[in-house]
Design a protein around this motif. Sequence first.
Motif, PDB file in Angstrom:
ATOM      1  N   ARG A  50       0.566  -1.133   0.152  1.00 30.01           N
ATOM      2  CA  ARG A  50      -0.056   0.193   0.096  1.00 30.01           C
ATOM      3  C   ARG A  50       0.854   1.179   0.058  1.00 30.01           C
ATOM      4  O   ARG A  50       1.881   1.349   0.605  1.00 30.01           O
ATOM      5  CB  ARG A  50      -0.992   0.130   1.140  1.00 30.01           C
ATOM      6  N   GLU A  51       0.339   2.083  -0.769  1.00 24.08           N
ATOM      7  CA  GLU A  51       1.195   3.516  -0.635  1.00 24.08           C
ATOM      8  C   GLU A  51       1.273   4.110   0.643  1.00 24.08           C
ATOM      9  O   GLU A  51       2.406   5.018   0.634  1.00 24.08           O
ATOM     10  CB  GLU A  51       0.603   4.384  -1.674  1.00 24.08           C
ATOM     11  N   TRP A  55       7.886   1.439   3.038  1.00 20.12           N
ATOM     12  CA  TRP A  55       8.514   0.390   2.096  1.00 20.12           C
ATOM     13  C   TRP A  55       9.972   0.265   2.530  1.00 20.12           C
ATOM     14  O   TRP A  55      10.965   1.107   2.730  1.00 20.12           O
ATOM     15  CB  TRP A  55       8.451   0.775   0.481  1.00 20.12           C
ATOM     16  N   VAL A  66       0.854  -2.964  -6.420  1.00 22.43           N
ATOM     17  CA  VAL A  66       0.199  -1.575  -5.900  1.00 22.43           C
ATOM     18  C   VAL A  66      -0.817  -1.257  -6.893  1.00 22.43           C
ATOM     19  O   VAL A  66      -0.629  -1.224  -8.090  1.00 22.43           O
ATOM     20  CB  VAL A  66       1.424  -0.458  -5.817  1.00 22.43           C
ATOM     21  N   ARG A  68      -3.620   1.958  -7.666  1.00 22.51           N
ATOM     22  CA  ARG A  68      -3.927   3.275  -7.138  1.00 22.51           C
ATOM     23  C   ARG A  68      -5.267   3.584  -8.226  1.00 22.51           C
ATOM     24  O   ARG A  68      -4.863   3.604  -9.314  1.00 22.51           O
ATOM     25  CB  ARG A  68      -2.900   4.330  -7.572  1.00 22.51           C
ATOM     26  N   PHE A 289       2.338   8.126 -10.610  1.00 19.56           N
ATOM     27  CA  PHE A 289       2.392   6.784 -10.169  1.00 19.56           C
ATOM     28  C   PHE A 289       3.547   6.300 -10.371  1.00 19.56           C
ATOM     29  O   PHE A 289       4.113   5.737  -9.363  1.00 19.56           O
ATOM     30  CB  PHE A 289       1.080   6.212 -10.758  1.00 19.56           C
ATOM     31  N   ASP A 292       6.577   7.628  -8.694  1.00 21.94           N
ATOM     32  CA  ASP A 292       6.336   7.314  -7.411  1.00 21.94           C
ATOM     33  C   ASP A 292       7.153   6.006  -6.680  1.00 21.94           C
ATOM     34  O   ASP A 292       7.732   5.914  -5.852  1.00 21.94           O
ATOM     35  CB  ASP A 292       5.050   7.562  -6.908  1.00 21.94           C
ATOM     36  N   VAL A 293       6.474   4.884  -7.685  1.00 24.03           N
ATOM     37  CA  VAL A 293       6.692   3.485  -7.351  1.00 24.03           C
ATOM     38  C   VAL A 293       8.211   3.639  -7.667  1.00 24.03           C
ATOM     39  O   VAL A 293       9.058   2.713  -6.763  1.00 24.03           O
ATOM     40  CB  VAL A 293       5.900   2.583  -8.050  1.00 24.03           C
ATOM     41  N   ARG A 296      10.326   5.164  -4.804  1.00 24.18           N
ATOM     42  CA  ARG A 296      10.233   4.200  -3.488  1.00 24.18           C
ATOM     43  C   ARG A 296      11.014   3.017  -3.443  1.00 24.18           C
ATOM     44  O   ARG A 296      11.600   2.456  -2.504  1.00 24.18           O
ATOM     45  CB  ARG A 296       8.848   4.191  -3.036  1.00 24.18           C
TER      46      ARG A 296
END
Length: 439
Positions: A50-51, A55, A66, A68, A289, A292-293, A296
């Motif tokens: 989950r965002e 992590w 993930v 979104r 999105f 972001d992934v 991270r």
Amino acid sequence: MSPFSAASPSPRARRTALDLGAFVTASPSSFHAAREGARRLAAAGFTELRETQAWDAANVAGDRYVLRDGSLIAWSAPAGADTATPLRIVGSHTDSPALKVKPDPRYGAEGLTQVAVEIYGGPLLNSWLDRELRLAGRLALADGSTVLVDTPGLLRVPQLAVHLDRAVNKDGLHLDPQRHMQPIIGFAGLDVLEVLAHHAGVRCGEIVGMDVVTADAQAPALFGADEEFLASGRLDNLSSVHAEVEALLAVAGGAREATATGPAPIAMMVANDHEEVGSATRSGAAGPFLEDVLVRVHAALGGTEATRRQVLASSLVLSADAGHAAHPNYPERHDPVTRPRLGEGPMLKINAQQRYATDAVGIATFVAACEKAGVPHQHFVSNNAMPCGSTIGPITATRLGMTTIDVGITLLSMHSAREMCATADPLLLQQACAAFLRG
């Protein structure tokens, strides 16, 4: 052997096409498509991140996904993945042209209840006439939660009879999106929100917002003298979403050897929403999105911004989106030399105006993947007088700076409520995507 064709689809190709049909049936909206992809991944052992959670190296390792909104990202990291491990990413989109329900759906005349809709994307409007339609999407509730809703075929947009439009076959059909595209759902007095609440299993008073679209209620089906073709809604672009999910499943969990240029890559898929309306949303390709992934995951492995940029420079993206087959009834609408055909494998989509991101380096990469998988491939370029559309490819390349290749299977009836492809092509795209992800 078929009595009709020496090139009939193989049993495996038929199974893949039918499984694509099942995927489409389970995915009447982008939200359903993202969750159906996640369901298949979870069934194979992928774990959801989950965002909103932290992590670290432990929870980004292995097979993860993930969600979104109507978008999905998943990856399979090989053992020993670190800050120098490059990525191979296959991207697609979960949305399709449709009729989208307005915030206040109340509408009607002549003793009938209709559903107030607006046009989503660029559908062939006439294809939505005289067919039963589902309603599907997401409902937001007063307590802050959301639920998915999916109805059977409840709606229909009836065409005006030829007796009342004697010139239609001579002058053509002219549809006003506001006056002529509002579907009927029942007799006067019906509450559309009550119908949605019933099928979602909630109370009508709980609904405070919705993202709901129409989808063709007719089940996908093989057809042709030897079932050479698949007819289905949403092949643009669930044909690519299905291919990348199944390709990632084929790659995940197995030992992957280092490539000639470095370590085995992290295999990743991204299925973005809102491509048909420009991608400029939080879950679209122009949104954050994917970045972001990537940020991270790389940080969780111990990387810095500098090492992340170094990794992206050695990574590749395959943007998979269906394209046009040469149409037998309109041969003049296509390039006179490059004639992509149904059943002849995925095509490399090339455009001088960079509406597609493919360049020579990308072509060589995809050709190598196809040859490794034993998959035929072909090219697509537009007729110079027919400007082409675009994909998530140029957007992703612009945002992240990775070499990006645009590919896809060939379709006829693109942007119709019910499109068609060759039965053989979904498997060929899936195999090419898997070879690409393996590096």
